[in-house]
Design a protein around this motif. Sequence first.
Motif, PDB file in Angstrom:
ATOM      1  N   ASP A  72       1.143  -1.511  -0.201  1.00  0.00           N
ATOM      2  CA  ASP A  72      -0.205   0.356   0.034  1.00  0.00           C
ATOM      3  C   ASP A  72       0.693   0.924   0.523  1.00  0.00           C
ATOM      4  N   VAL A  73       1.457   1.331  -1.701  1.00  0.00           N
ATOM      5  CA  VAL A  73       2.651   2.878  -1.129  1.00  0.00           C
ATOM      6  C   VAL A  73       2.123   4.389  -0.453  1.00  0.00           C
ATOM      7  N   GLU A  81      -1.310   3.222  -9.599  1.00  0.00           N
ATOM      8  CA  GLU A  81      -1.336   1.903 -11.116  1.00  0.00           C
ATOM      9  C   GLU A  81      -0.831   0.669 -10.439  1.00  0.00           C
ATOM     10  N   THR A  82      -0.177   0.893  -9.551  1.00  0.00           N
ATOM     11  CA  THR A  82       0.475  -0.740  -9.857  1.00  0.00           C
ATOM     12  C   THR A  82       1.807  -0.622  -8.370  1.00  0.00           C
ATOM     13  N   TYR A  88       6.416   0.915  -7.868  1.00  0.00           N
ATOM     14  CA  TYR A  88       5.606   1.338  -7.495  1.00  0.00           C
ATOM     15  C   TYR A  88       5.305   2.635  -8.730  1.00  0.00           C
ATOM     16  N   THR A  89       3.661   2.343  -9.063  1.00  0.00           N
ATOM     17  CA  THR A  89       3.568   3.169 -10.230  1.00  0.00           C
ATOM     18  C   THR A  89       2.418   4.140  -9.159  1.00  0.00           C
ATOM     19  N   ILE A  90       2.276   5.437  -9.714  1.00  0.00           N
ATOM     20  CA  ILE A  90       1.832   5.931  -9.234  1.00  0.00           C
ATOM     21  C   ILE A  90       1.206   7.352 -10.078  1.00  0.00           C
ATOM     22  N   THR A  91       0.231   8.052 -10.293  1.00  0.00           N
ATOM     23  CA  THR A  91      -0.611   8.740 -11.497  1.00  0.00           C
ATOM     24  C   THR A  91      -0.889   9.957 -10.260  1.00  0.00           C
TER      25      THR A  91
END
Length: 191
Positions: free
Chosen positions: A84-85, A100-101, A136-139
């Motif tokens: 849970d980034v 996102e990931t 992690y990928t965050i938008t």
Amino acid sequence: MLKIFTGLVSAAFILASPALAEEAQHRQLGPHVHGQGTLDIAVEGKKIEMELVAPGMDIVGFEHVASTDEQKAAVEKAKAKLTDVLSVFKLPAVAKCKAETSNVENRKEVHHDGDEDHDEDEKEGHAQHSEFHATYTITCEAPENVTGLETIYFANFAGAQLLNVNVTTSKGQTQAQMTRDKPKLDLTGVM
């Protein structure tokens, strides 16, 4: 655009942390330092890519590969927390960020003492440790509002003392440290 971003992220990670370029299945570098992890952050447009690497000792309190049911449960619990980034690494709400990931692994890390044959990793004499590796990928809808980063990483993981943070954006590269005493990072003007 994705090709450019992927290239930027790859270049950022290689420039920001040469150890990442050497890492495939295991490290062949000097010993890791307990209490210290690395957080690499690359930003392009509305995308934020993050990579966390930390010794197992920092996260679960032991450095060997988990062998007992209790140790395996501790690893799984830690992986769940790290997944849970946006709970572990909080970005300003006004940036409207969404994960996102998320991928968290507990990897075996092998240190070699010299020019020995790498196929002998499993034999005695090679120091084997575990480390946590998370990507992690965050938008973010408003990435310009990412003016800081706050973490509960140190509160969650008793052995963690310091994160060496490398941030790469279109404005350049920044290095900083987050610690138990300073769990906030000021990113004003970096984005």
